[in-house]
Design an enzyme around this catalytic site. Sequence first.
Site, PDB file in Angstrom:
ATOM      1  N   ARG A  53       0.985  -1.128  -0.121  1.00  0.00           N
ATOM      2  CA  ARG A  53       0.103   0.115  -0.020  1.00  0.00           C
ATOM      3  C   ARG A  53       0.826   1.151  -0.090  1.00  0.00           C
ATOM      4  O   ARG A  53       0.580   2.113  -0.673  1.00  0.00           O
ATOM      5  CB  ARG A  53      -0.948  -0.082   1.339  1.00  0.00           C
ATOM      6  CG  ARG A  53      -2.180  -0.586   0.945  1.00  0.00           C
ATOM      7  CD  ARG A  53      -2.566  -1.106   2.389  1.00  0.00           C
ATOM      8  NE  ARG A  53      -1.614  -2.237   2.878  1.00  0.00           N
ATOM      9  CZ  ARG A  53      -1.842  -3.501   2.359  1.00  0.00           C
ATOM     10  NH1 ARG A  53      -2.967  -3.814   1.928  1.00  0.00           N
ATOM     11  NH2 ARG A  53      -0.808  -4.386   2.948  1.00  0.00           N
ATOM     12  N   THR A  54       1.902   1.385   0.886  1.00  0.00           N
ATOM     13  CA  THR A  54       2.270   2.752   1.019  1.00  0.00           C
ATOM     14  C   THR A  54       3.270   3.033  -0.294  1.00  0.00           C
ATOM     15  O   THR A  54       2.860   4.275  -0.965  1.00  0.00           O
ATOM     16  CB  THR A  54       3.570   2.522   2.292  1.00  0.00           C
ATOM     17  OG1 THR A  54       2.677   2.134   3.309  1.00  0.00           O
ATOM     18  CG2 THR A  54       3.999   4.003   2.631  1.00  0.00           C
ATOM     19  N   LYS A  83      26.408  -2.845  -0.755  1.00  0.00           N
ATOM     20  CA  LYS A  83      27.848  -2.912  -0.965  1.00  0.00           C
ATOM     21  C   LYS A  83      28.560  -2.073   0.358  1.00  0.00           C
ATOM     22  O   LYS A  83      29.659  -1.749   0.504  1.00  0.00           O
ATOM     23  CB  LYS A  83      28.251  -2.186  -2.247  1.00  0.00           C
ATOM     24  CG  LYS A  83      27.612  -2.958  -3.477  1.00  0.00           C
ATOM     25  CD  LYS A  83      28.107  -2.347  -4.392  1.00  0.00           C
ATOM     26  CE  LYS A  83      27.531  -2.777  -5.676  1.00  0.00           C
ATOM     27  NZ  LYS A  83      27.795  -2.028  -6.893  1.00  0.00           N
ATOM     28  N   ARG A 104      11.493   3.873   3.389  1.00  0.00           N
ATOM     29  CA  ARG A 104      11.146   2.802   4.405  1.00  0.00           C
ATOM     30  C   ARG A 104      12.283   2.269   4.489  1.00  0.00           C
ATOM     31  O   ARG A 104      12.952   1.357   3.786  1.00  0.00           O
ATOM     32  CB  ARG A 104       9.839   1.892   3.750  1.00  0.00           C
ATOM     33  CG  ARG A 104       9.679   0.818   4.730  1.00  0.00           C
ATOM     34  CD  ARG A 104       8.331  -0.188   4.572  1.00  0.00           C
ATOM     35  NE  ARG A 104       7.281   0.677   4.765  1.00  0.00           N
ATOM     36  CZ  ARG A 104       5.880   0.153   4.691  1.00  0.00           C
ATOM     37  NH1 ARG A 104       5.891  -0.967   4.421  1.00  0.00           N
ATOM     38  NH2 ARG A 104       5.060   0.965   5.022  1.00  0.00           N
ATOM     39  N   HIS A 132       5.382   5.959  11.490  1.00  0.00           N
ATOM     40  CA  HIS A 132       4.814   5.901  10.418  1.00  0.00           C
ATOM     41  C   HIS A 132       3.728   6.944  10.143  1.00  0.00           C
ATOM     42  O   HIS A 132       2.708   7.019   9.978  1.00  0.00           O
ATOM     43  CB  HIS A 132       4.127   4.588  10.030  1.00  0.00           C
ATOM     44  CG  HIS A 132       3.677   3.789   8.733  1.00  0.00           C
ATOM     45  ND1 HIS A 132       3.795   4.819   7.549  1.00  0.00           N
ATOM     46  CD2 HIS A 132       3.295   2.896   8.162  1.00  0.00           C
ATOM     47  CE1 HIS A 132       3.611   4.088   6.565  1.00  0.00           C
ATOM     48  NE2 HIS A 132       3.197   3.004   7.061  1.00  0.00           N
TER      49      HIS A 132
HETATM   50  C1  NCD Z   1       1.878  -1.171   8.345  1.00  0.00           C
HETATM   51  C2  NCD Z   1       3.625  -0.846   8.303  1.00  0.00           C
HETATM   52  O1  NCD Z   1       4.263  -1.218   7.400  1.00  0.00           O
HETATM   53  O2  NCD Z   1       3.881  -0.428   9.211  1.00  0.00           O
HETATM   54  N1  NCD Z   1       1.694  -1.311   6.889  1.00  0.00           N
HETATM   55  C3  NCD Z   1       1.198  -0.158   6.297  1.00  0.00           C
HETATM   56  O3  NCD Z   1       1.875   0.507   5.783  1.00  0.00           O
HETATM   57  N2  NCD Z   1       0.039  -0.111   5.864  1.00  0.00           N
HETATM   58  C4  NCD Z   1       1.323  -2.194   9.323  1.00  0.00           C
HETATM   59  C5  NCD Z   1       2.087  -3.697   9.218  1.00  0.00           C
HETATM   60  O4  NCD Z   1       2.968  -3.862   8.541  1.00  0.00           O
HETATM   61  O5  NCD Z   1       1.666  -4.323  10.035  1.00  0.00           O
END
Ligand code: NCD
Length: 310
Positions: A53-54, A83, A104, A132
């Site tokens: 999703r993100t 590396k 991320r 997040h």
């Molecule tokens: C979450 C995350 O990556 O923190 N997912 C997301 O971005 N919707 C939640 C999760 O991974 O449980």
Amino acid sequence: MLRHVLRVDQFTRTDVERLIVSAAHMRTIAERGGDDRLRGRILATMFFEPSTRTRMSFESAMIRLGGRVITMENASETSSAVKGETIEDTVRIVETYADAIVIRHPVAGIPERGAQVAAVPIINAGDGAHEHPTQALLDVFTIQQELGRIDDITVALVGDLRYGRAPRSLAMILTLARNCRLILVAPPGVEMSPDVLDALASHGVEYRAEIDLVAAAREADVVYMTRVQKERFPDERSYLAVRGQYQFGEQHLEVMRPQSIVLHPLPRVDEIDPAVDSDPRAAYFRQARNGVFMRMALLDALLNSSSTLA
Ligand code: NCD
């Protein structure tokens, strides 16, 4: 207003209100087929951890505003980090290719380190068990859309509150709401961390721990279910000790008020019975869709100099 998006506590109440208004406007723009305000701009997405999703909603948001995207979906295996390149060096390079960078990473604080050397906006798309922030923004946008308010609400945060960055960031952003109460429902060992509890207390947010999900569902306006973050446990045994303890099912829907909602940042494993999906109070798929609109609002604020939020 916005230079980077790194953590929830950088936002004021006014910032959040403006982003919610902008995200609602972005929904209309997306439904009309998008526009061209970010034409010529490039977004880089670098994901050192899995994501559906993100990453895709950021990319969709950029494209809907007329921009383009370059991406590293498996950066922990395919980027020069393998590396031994530092995040600082990686950012110095990628910023010459793109106008903003979404990162991320499994290690807390990495996006902030990147931001310290970056000439372009850095967006934290999740750093370890820390934060997040864009999820928290889309969560409060969803609460506003679904309930018509972000104040005077009771929110039950359920599941892995220790390693889950989504419930941590949501709790932090709710310190900006007025008269918000939190019910914390977590298996022993993965309760909400003291740093978040301190922030709640210092902002006057009332909270209590609860072990009974039925009691929490009866009281809450929002039941926020979360996945046990298997990948962050020190060993398999400690994961097995907490998994599967809180599962939201029809028995919880039965006690929930008709206007209340169930949210989940997704992905779910076994936290919500799929039988719940068809109930109108199951708002998690609408929540995921709202991610595109909130990320459009954020990209507009970061990259469009004529944005009212810039
Ligand atoms: C979450 C995350 O990556 O923190 N997912 C997301 O971005 N919707 C939640 C999760 O991974 O449980």
